[in-house]
Design a protein around this motif. Structure first.
Motif, mmCIF file in Angstrom:
data_model
loop_
_atom_site.group_PDB
_atom_site.id
_atom_site.type_symbol
_atom_site.label_atom_id
_atom_site.label_comp_id
_atom_site.label_asym_id
_atom_site.label_seq_id
_atom_site.Cartn_x
_atom_site.Cartn_y
_atom_site.Cartn_z
ATOM 1 N N ALA A 26 0.817 -1.212 0.000
ATOM 2 C CA ALA A 26 0.000 0.000 0.000
ATOM 3 C C ALA A 26 0.854 1.267 0.000
ATOM 4 N N ALA A 27 2.055 1.194 0.583
ATOM 5 C CA ALA A 27 2.927 2.369 0.668
ATOM 6 C C ALA A 27 4.330 1.987 0.208
ATOM 7 N N PRO A 28 4.518 1.723 -1.091
ATOM 8 C CA PRO A 28 5.824 1.241 -1.560
ATOM 9 C C PRO A 28 6.945 2.277 -1.471
ATOM 10 N N GLY A 29 6.630 3.529 -1.256
ATOM 11 C CA GLY A 29 7.654 4.562 -1.169
ATOM 12 C C GLY A 29 8.100 4.875 0.244
ATOM 13 N N ARG A 30 7.542 4.201 1.221
ATOM 14 C CA ARG A 30 7.893 4.467 2.622
ATOM 15 C C ARG A 30 8.905 3.436 3.121
ATOM 16 N N TRP A 31 10.029 3.907 3.598
ATOM 17 C CA TRP A 31 11.043 2.992 4.099
ATOM 18 C C TRP A 31 10.548 2.244 5.329
ATOM 19 N N GLU A 32 9.696 2.897 6.120
ATOM 20 C CA GLU A 32 9.195 2.280 7.348
ATOM 21 C C GLU A 32 8.459 0.977 7.057
ATOM 22 N N SER A 33 7.613 1.001 6.016
ATOM 23 C CA SER A 33 6.851 -0.205 5.700
ATOM 24 C C SER A 33 7.761 -1.321 5.203
ATOM 25 N N TRP A 34 8.803 -1.002 4.451
ATOM 26 C CA TRP A 34 9.725 -2.029 3.961
ATOM 27 C C TRP A 34 10.580 -2.583 5.091
ATOM 28 N N TYR A 35 10.954 -1.738 6.035
ATOM 29 C CA TYR A 35 11.743 -2.216 7.168
ATOM 30 C C TYR A 35 10.906 -3.174 8.017
ATOM 31 N N ARG A 36 9.657 -2.792 8.280
ATOM 32 C CA ARG A 36 8.780 -3.678 9.045
ATOM 33 C C ARG A 36 8.554 -4.995 8.302
ATOM 34 N N LEU A 37 8.396 -4.928 6.974
ATOM 35 C CA LEU A 37 8.238 -6.148 6.187
ATOM 36 C C LEU A 37 9.492 -7.019 6.303
ATOM 37 N N ARG B 262 14.715 -12.810 1.747
ATOM 38 C CA ARG B 262 13.738 -11.745 1.484
ATOM 39 C C ARG B 262 13.789 -10.663 2.557
ATOM 40 N N ALA B 263 14.110 -11.051 3.781
ATOM 41 C CA ALA B 263 14.237 -10.063 4.851
ATOM 42 C C ALA B 263 15.340 -9.063 4.516
ATOM 43 N N ARG B 264 16.486 -9.568 4.095
ATOM 44 C CA ARG B 264 17.597 -8.674 3.744
ATOM 45 C C ARG B 264 17.239 -7.809 2.545
ATOM 46 N N GLY B 265 16.523 -8.380 1.580
ATOM 47 C CA GLY B 265 16.106 -7.608 0.410
ATOM 48 C C GLY B 265 15.171 -6.478 0.783
ATOM 49 N N ALA B 266 14.210 -6.757 1.656
ATOM 50 C CA ALA B 266 13.268 -5.717 2.078
ATOM 51 C C ALA B 266 13.983 -4.631 2.882
ATOM 52 N N ILE B 267 14.910 -5.028 3.734
ATOM 53 C CA ILE B 267 15.640 -4.038 4.526
ATOM 54 C C ILE B 267 16.582 -3.235 3.636
ATOM 55 N N ARG B 268 17.174 -3.874 2.633
ATOM 56 C CA ARG B 268 17.992 -3.109 1.671
ATOM 57 C C ARG B 268 17.140 -2.058 0.959
ATOM 58 N N ARG B 269 15.922 -2.438 0.600
ATOM 59 C CA ARG B 269 15.034 -1.480 -0.058
ATOM 60 C C ARG B 269 14.686 -0.339 0.892
ATOM 61 N N ALA B 270 14.462 -0.643 2.165
ATOM 62 C CA ALA B 270 14.189 0.396 3.161
ATOM 63 C C ALA B 270 15.374 1.346 3.282
ATOM 64 N N ILE B 271 16.579 0.796 3.301
ATOM 65 C CA ILE B 271 17.780 1.628 3.395
ATOM 66 C C ILE B 271 17.886 2.545 2.180
ATOM 67 N N ALA B 272 17.621 1.987 0.999
ATOM 68 C CA ALA B 272 17.696 2.798 -0.227
ATOM 69 C C ALA B 272 16.634 3.894 -0.223
ATOM 70 N N LEU B 273 15.426 3.564 0.214
ATOM 71 C CA LEU B 273 14.361 4.572 0.243
ATOM 72 C C LEU B 273 14.668 5.668 1.254
ATOM 73 N N GLU B 274 15.133 5.292 2.424
ATOM 74 C CA GLU B 274 15.447 6.285 3.446
ATOM 75 C C GLU B 274 16.635 7.133 3.015
ATOM 76 N N GLY B 275 17.598 6.502 2.378
ATOM 77 C CA GLY B 275 18.769 7.227 1.894
ATOM 78 C C GLY B 275 18.446 8.177 0.761
ATOM 79 N N GLY B 276 17.348 7.903 0.051
ATOM 80 C CA GLY B 276 16.924 8.761 -1.048
ATOM 81 C C GLY B 276 16.132 9.967 -0.593
ATOM 82 N N GLY B 277 15.998 10.126 0.719
ATOM 83 C CA GLY B 277 15.290 11.288 1.238
ATOM 84 C C GLY B 277 13.803 11.080 1.383
#
Length: 142
Positions: free
Chosen positions: A99-110, A122-137
């Motif tokens: 529902a919120a693919p642009g929020r790092w918080e949701s990917w980190y929780r996933l 998949r856990a590492r992949g989701a957390i990597r995506r969270a890191i990238a989203l948060e790092g992107g501002g």
């Protein structure tokens, strides 16, 4: 473990230098080839440490906001979340990330939900995506 890996890599470099110093083409070739192992090992070590630092920072940010998931689920004596409880709660975090693919918080929780269910890849992949989203501002304001 990281210190032991660095010591091992230093010993491999020392062996590589000794082999290069020998006046045999095969020994020199082996010595040069041995330099590959420390380079790859050092790269892997740095990548893991950076991943750990970044993921811990995101975890602390969520903990500060009181938004860490899975805190109320039953746990084994070892402290790990019971698998059945994690599986039951997983759908909620997957739906949140969809529902919120642009929020790092949701990917980190996933990512934490994947980890609790035992799917580390998949856990590492989701957390990597969270890191990238948060790092992107992008973050809670999106």
């Amino acid at each position: 473990m990281a210190v032991l890996l660095v010591v091992y890599l230093a010993l491999v470099v020392q062996l590589a230098l000794r082999l290069i110093a020998v006046d045999e083409p095969v020994a020199k070739g082996l010595g040069i080839a041995l330099f590959v192992l420390p380079v790859v090992g050092l790269w892997a070590l740095v990548a893991e440490v950076v991943f750990g630092i970044r993921s811990e920072r995101l975890g602390r940010m969520l903990a500060t906001e009181g938004e860490l998931p899975l805190q109320d689920l039953p746990r084994r004596p070892s402290g790990r979340i019971e698998r059945a409880a994690a599986d039951a709660a997983f759908a909620q975090y997957q739906a949140e990330a969809e529902a919120a693919p642009g929020r790092w918080e949701s990917w980190y929780r996933l990512g934490l939900a994947y980890d609790a269910c035992g799917d580390r890849r998949r856990a590492r992949g989701a957390i990597r995506r969270a890191i990238a989203l948060e790092g992107g501002g992008r973050g809670a304001s999106d």
